[in-house]
Design an enzyme around this catalytic site. Structure first.
Site, PDB file in Angstrom:
ATOM      1  CB  SER A  73      37.440  35.193  44.460  1.00  0.00           C
ATOM      2  OG  SER A  73      37.812  36.535  44.370  1.00  0.00           O
ATOM      3  CE  LYS A 116      33.919  37.931  44.474  1.00  0.00           C
ATOM      4  NZ  LYS A 116      34.933  38.489  45.406  1.00  0.00           N
TER       5      LYS A 116
END
Lengths: 221, 221
Positions: free
Chosen positions: A136, A177
């Site tokens: 990701s 993230k």
DNA sequence: CCGGGTACCGAACGTCCATACGGTACTGCG
DNA sequence: CGCAGTACCGTATGGACGTTCGGTACCCGG
């Protein structure tokens, strides 16, 4: 009230720490390793989200009573971390693998190993290494299997890459993230168009910042 | 977002300490090791026989100015002992920066600093770190400014990422590319469509393999 | 002989910090 | 139910600690 003890003595037998106490001890350990000195009560409170130093004092007393630390009365930063079963070798960073739900990220059960890596390679200094799972964050140059060097802190600025736990204490695994603040909401943005941003309203869903990414180590090419 | 720091790895300038300053630095080191925290000005004064903390302050300022310690303003015990300059610490990897034409890659003039990084983190073990310039390997996850962990060898298999010197002994700077063998010719392929592969016939143009990439360290995000 | 660096002294100021006291809420135990 | 332990809160205080200012003395290169 019992008679005043001249010294605060460690009990003869080691007493089990609660999960919270272990968490706080780990935080103190990380702080001391990264700052080169033990934290003050106020710094502990700030780092762990307490609103008053006396909460930190309470925990320190508990930790001292259970023999995990020593307190030198009247001395600023007068904490001494006593030997723990998992001997943290000087100058090594713990490698954290999978993190189980609800348990502190630096719990000994999550530590896969230790590597001799200078924490000061990164700035702010790294406190631990986290094995990154998934792709990701590929567009940020972080790939599956990479080790993310993490500075343990609960505060992060918008735009930083963070290690976050969504869902609070009983939450799922930690995630890496990029943090973006939008008004009072918080966005966790993947650096990969295949993943949609996660929007979080801290009022309804708890978000715990475990640390900020300060570097990457890839051990194979 | 804060401005991106320029790379600063080695201390700016190794300045010689006076005998007295070295003595005081050693005392501070011993204190920190034994107490688990850096000393206060008053403790330094007491330990070294000064009659006032300001004498200790004077010395700390000198030590900080010469790069031996760091002082965190306003912070109790806010001292950080920095690496002793010029001492090749055991278990460190040299960091190689720009490599001048024709000179060996590990010449002392190229070594920008040394970092305590376990060579066994990588396999085969790393022998040095090379600062990567440019974005020719971005698609391999190697970015401008990254440190490439290199295993020194003159032999490389097709498909490996190599540190190569084109043009032979008197060649230009070293380059990092993926090695491909095609018959008896050799290709140095960038992992970036913007760069064309370099084809080399070893018979006409010398190619020296300096080592193979075994890992990446990114010290900032 | 003057300026700059080293090596100390002494007094003073403000703020950082450890710590005490008292309170709320929850949990587990007998 | 009361009691003890955990986990926090807010307020307050005195001493610890960093830091500044000004001074003395010595040494050294220009």
């Amino acid at each position: 009230m019992p008679p005043r003890r001249p010294f605060r003595l460690a009990p003869p037998e080691p007493v089990a720490l609660t999960a919270r106490q272990r968490q706080i001890l780990d935080w103190i350990r990380a702080y001391a390793a990264s700052a080169g000195m033990p934290p003050t009560r106020a710094e502990i409170a700030r780092g762990l989200g307490f609103s008053t130093p006396s909460s930190a004092e309470d925990h320190l007393r508990s930790l001292a009573r259970k023999g995990a630390i020593e307190i030198r009365p009247g001395t600023s930063r007068g904490l001494r971390l006593l030997e723990a079963p998992g001997v943290p070798v000087q100058g090594t960073l713990p490698l954290v693998g999978r993190v189980a739900a609800g348990s502190p990220i630096l719990a000994t059960g999550h530590i896969e190993g230790r590597w001799r890596v200078d924490p000061a390679l990164f700035s702010p200094a790294a406190d631990y290494l986290l094995r990154v799972r998934g792709d990701s964050m590929v567009d940020a140059g972080i790939r599956d299997g990479d080790l993310l060097a993490v500075h343990a802190t609960t505060e992060a600025r918008s735009g930083q890459i963070v290690v976050a736990r969504v869902g609070g204490a009983g939450g799922d695994e930690v995630t890496v993230k990029r943090l973006k603040r939008r008004g009072r909401a918080v966005l966790l943005v993947a650096e990969n168009p295949a993943y949609a941003p996660i929007e979080i309203d801290p009022a309804t869903r708890p978000l715990a910042i475990e640390g900020v990414g300060v570097g990457v180590i890839r051990t194979g090419l």
